[in-house]
Design an enzyme around this catalytic site. Structure first.
Site, PDB file in Angstrom:
ATOM      1  N   LYS A  10      42.881  34.700  43.354  1.00 19.04           N
ATOM      2  CA  LYS A  10      43.194  35.009  41.959  1.00 19.04           C
ATOM      3  C   LYS A  10      44.001  33.852  41.385  1.00 19.04           C
ATOM      4  O   LYS A  10      45.126  33.594  41.824  1.00 19.04           O
ATOM      5  CB  LYS A  10      43.979  36.314  41.877  1.00 19.04           C
ATOM      6  N   MET A  40      45.513  38.474  33.573  1.00 19.08           N
ATOM      7  CA  MET A  40      46.332  37.637  34.443  1.00 19.08           C
ATOM      8  C   MET A  40      45.544  36.571  35.191  1.00 19.08           C
ATOM      9  O   MET A  40      46.041  36.009  36.167  1.00 19.08           O
ATOM     10  CB  MET A  40      47.077  38.539  35.443  1.00 19.08           C
ATOM     11  N   ASP A  82      52.471  47.835  36.385  1.00 16.73           N
ATOM     12  CA  ASP A  82      51.183  47.723  35.685  1.00 16.73           C
ATOM     13  C   ASP A  82      50.145  48.611  36.379  1.00 16.73           C
ATOM     14  O   ASP A  82      49.025  48.183  36.637  1.00 16.73           O
ATOM     15  CB  ASP A  82      50.743  46.254  35.657  1.00 16.73           C
TER      16      ASP A  82
HETATM   17  P1  ATP Z   1      45.230  42.275  34.925  1.00 20.13           P
HETATM   18  O1  ATP Z   1      45.223  40.811  34.767  1.00 20.13           O
HETATM   19  O2  ATP Z   1      46.057  42.965  33.922  1.00 20.13           O
HETATM   20  O3  ATP Z   1      45.522  42.690  36.328  1.00 20.13           O
HETATM   21  P2  ATP Z   1      42.618  43.269  35.498  1.00 20.13           P
HETATM   22  O4  ATP Z   1      43.198  44.145  36.558  1.00 20.13           O
HETATM   23  O5  ATP Z   1      41.552  43.826  34.635  1.00 20.13           O
HETATM   24  O6  ATP Z   1      43.754  42.732  34.569  1.00 20.13           O
HETATM   25  P3  ATP Z   1      42.269  41.217  37.513  1.00 20.13           P
HETATM   26  O7  ATP Z   1      43.389  41.785  38.296  1.00 20.13           O
HETATM   27  O8  ATP Z   1      42.296  39.762  37.210  1.00 20.13           O
HETATM   28  O9  ATP Z   1      42.034  41.966  36.135  1.00 20.13           O
HETATM   29  O10 ATP Z   1      40.934  41.541  38.286  1.00 20.13           O
HETATM   30  C1  ATP Z   1      39.710  41.329  37.661  1.00 20.13           C
HETATM   31  C2  ATP Z   1      38.625  42.019  38.441  1.00 20.13           C
HETATM   32  O11 ATP Z   1      38.370  41.314  39.631  1.00 20.13           O
HETATM   33  C3  ATP Z   1      38.991  43.410  38.862  1.00 20.13           C
HETATM   34  O12 ATP Z   1      38.700  44.328  37.861  1.00 20.13           O
HETATM   35  C4  ATP Z   1      38.106  43.608  40.087  1.00 20.13           C
HETATM   36  O13 ATP Z   1      36.820  44.014  39.669  1.00 20.13           O
HETATM   37  C5  ATP Z   1      38.029  42.210  40.662  1.00 20.13           C
HETATM   38  N1  ATP Z   1      38.978  42.007  41.762  1.00 20.13           N
HETATM   39  C6  ATP Z   1      40.294  41.691  41.661  1.00 20.13           C
HETATM   40  N2  ATP Z   1      40.842  41.554  42.867  1.00 20.13           N
HETATM   41  C7  ATP Z   1      39.871  41.795  43.779  1.00 20.13           C
HETATM   42  C8  ATP Z   1      39.819  41.822  45.232  1.00 20.13           C
HETATM   43  N3  ATP Z   1      40.905  41.568  45.963  1.00 20.13           N
HETATM   44  N4  ATP Z   1      38.644  42.127  45.814  1.00 20.13           N
HETATM   45  C9  ATP Z   1      37.541  42.369  45.069  1.00 20.13           C
HETATM   46  N5  ATP Z   1      37.527  42.373  43.713  1.00 20.13           N
HETATM   47  C10 ATP Z   1      38.663  42.078  43.061  1.00 20.13           C
HETATM   48 MG    MG Z   2      44.562  43.445  37.937  1.00 24.47          MG
END
Ligand code: ATP
Ligand code: MG
Length: 414
Positions: free
Chosen positions: A43, A25, A136
């Site tokens: 994000k 995402m 999710d």
């Molecule tokens: P999806 O897009 O399906 O949610 P995902 O959960 O693997 O996939 P992201 O939600 O984009 O990916 O997050 C990527 C990574 O960034 C996470 O695995 C985490 O390590 C880090 N991350 C995300 N949000 C935060 C946050 N608020 N604080 C610190 N690290 C974060």
């Molecule tokens: Mg995620």
């Protein structure tokens, strides 16, 4: 998106300092909020989402709903904004690692697992009460902070992503975060990882309710308890087949130390028919709380049984003279504690200390996952007796030498 040189740039009033990660995402960065002088996480959502007006509006609605979730186990959404036509979420930045990294193919200690599970169930309870289904729930969307606290991420985003894909012509209407162009039935890698936590009704593209999240949480519990995914396969189709038609290997076969009650809780969460599953997060949480209470009282019983043995044997017991009997190992080590206490005046009446005698020093190095839950230091400061999830320990403070006794299995929680 990734190629965009955002590092070092200022977006709105956020100075981007570091990339934290990236999933299906979008990409996540650490940034400094120059107005409020705090660190935040940004994000950025994928460009295909940004191009579709309807998805964008849905994203804004979902983000608004998610930002209303004020809960210690939910990552707080501060703001939503746009940069160069690209929407982004501003949220609390967390220190620690995701549950996916914490599990890393190995079971999590049961006491810690139950603690995290209670927190996630609590977060879901709050979201469900506001009519928000996560859709999710997976280890990558659950963060474990350095203080051992669970934080659920990405509330509402799966719905937005599903709508983006649906309007882009994807087959199922309610699928979570598949990357652009990823084929549901054949694509390897991330798509399989993502579908592995879907509920049967989600796999079938049916209307979802809160019970879908409870199934996904069951899949997460299974993985925390065993180190292995409940439903796996070489293609997404094989994973779907597993979710819809197969029972996973019994958790206790993969982790023989798992309490039977925890296995029952996992199995009930994984019921394929949603009418037979936990109906609410609060029902699930009550079962977990009861399990926690029962195992804590058996752990307390273990410590006090050992302490009773130690105090009755403390003065005369000299290590080496105590008879070796089955089941008496706890008594022996606590007798050693008792002996140390006797030698160093633990059992003498306490003398008042003056301020000048205090000399603070760190004497244990336990992690947040295995905290010290009780400790006592001898009056002369030479010995430290403490207990954690591993067992009982006696440490000579000056040398750092530690003698340990694991908690006997019949009392042990894990
Ligand atoms: P999806 O897009 O399906 O949610 P995902 O959960 O693997 O996939 P992201 O939600 O984009 O990916 O997050 C990527 C990574 O960034 C996470 O695995 C985490 O390590 C880090 N991350 C995300 N949000 C935060 C946050 N608020 N604080 C610190 N690290 C974060
Ligand atoms: Mg995620």
């Amino acid at each position: 998106m990734d190629s965009q040189p955002l590092l070092g740039r200022t977006v709105s009033h956020y100075r981007i300092v570091e990339k934290l990660g990236g999933g299906g995402m979008g990409v996540v960065y650490r940034a400094e909020d120059d107005r409020l002088g705090r660190s935040v996480a940004l994000k950025f959502l994928p460009p295909d989402l940004a191009r579709d007006r309807q998805s964008l509006e849905r994203f804004q609605r979902e983000a608004r709903a998610a930002s209303a979730l004020n809960h210690p186990n939910i990552c707080t959404v501060y703001d939503i904004d746009e940069f160069d036509g690209q929407p982004f979420i501003v949220m609390e930045v967390m220190e620690g690692r995701t549950l996916r990294d914490s599990i890393d193919g190995k079971p999590i200690k049961t006491a810690f697992l139950v603690e995290l599970a209670i927190q996630v169930a609590d977060a879901l309870q709050t979201a469900h009460a506001k009519g928000i289904v996560h859709r999710d729930i997976k280890p990558a969307n659950i963060f474990v902070t350095q203080r051992g606290q669970a934080k659920v991420l990405d509330f509402g985003l799966a719905k937005v992503s599903a709508s983006a894909h649906a309007s882009g012509g994807a087959a199922a209407a309610e699928l979570p975060t598949l990357g652009p162009g990823e084929d549901l039935l054949t694509s390897p890698g991330t798509a399989i990882g993502t579908v592995a936590y879907m509920s049967p009704e989600q796999a079938l593209g049916e209307e979802l309710d809160q019970r879908s999240d409870l199934f996904s949480l069951g899949v997460v519990f299974y993985e925390m308890a065993t180190g292995r995914q409940a439903f796996s396969g070489a293609t997404s189709a094989a994973v779907f087949d597993s979710i819809l038609n197969k029972a996973p290997v019994a958790p206790v076969r993969l982790n023989p130390e798992l309490p039977a009650e925890l296995e029952r809780i996992i199995n009930k969460s994984l019921e394929k028919d949603r009418k037979l599953r936990y109906q609410t997060a609060s029902d699930l949480q009550s079962d977990l709380q009861r399990l926690k209470r029962d195992s804590e009282s058996s752990r307390t019983a273990a410590v006090s049984a050992a302490a009773t043995a130690a105090s009755s044997a403390s003065i005369p017991a000299v290590p080496g003279r105590m008879p070796f009997m089955a089941g008496a190992i706890g008594a022996i080590v606590l007798a050693a504690v008792g002996f140390a206490g006797y030698k160093s005046g633990w059992f003498e009446s306490r003398k008042p200390y003056t301020q000048a005698e205090l000399n603070p020093a760190q004497v244990t190095t336990n992690s947040a996952e295995d905290p010290v839950f009780t400790a006592a230091i001898s009056p002369d400061g030479k010995y430290l007796a403490f207990a954690d999830l591993e067992g009982l320990h006696l440490k000579t403070v000056t040398s750092g030498e530690t003698q340990s006794l694991p908690i006997p299995n019949e009392f042990c929680f894990r």
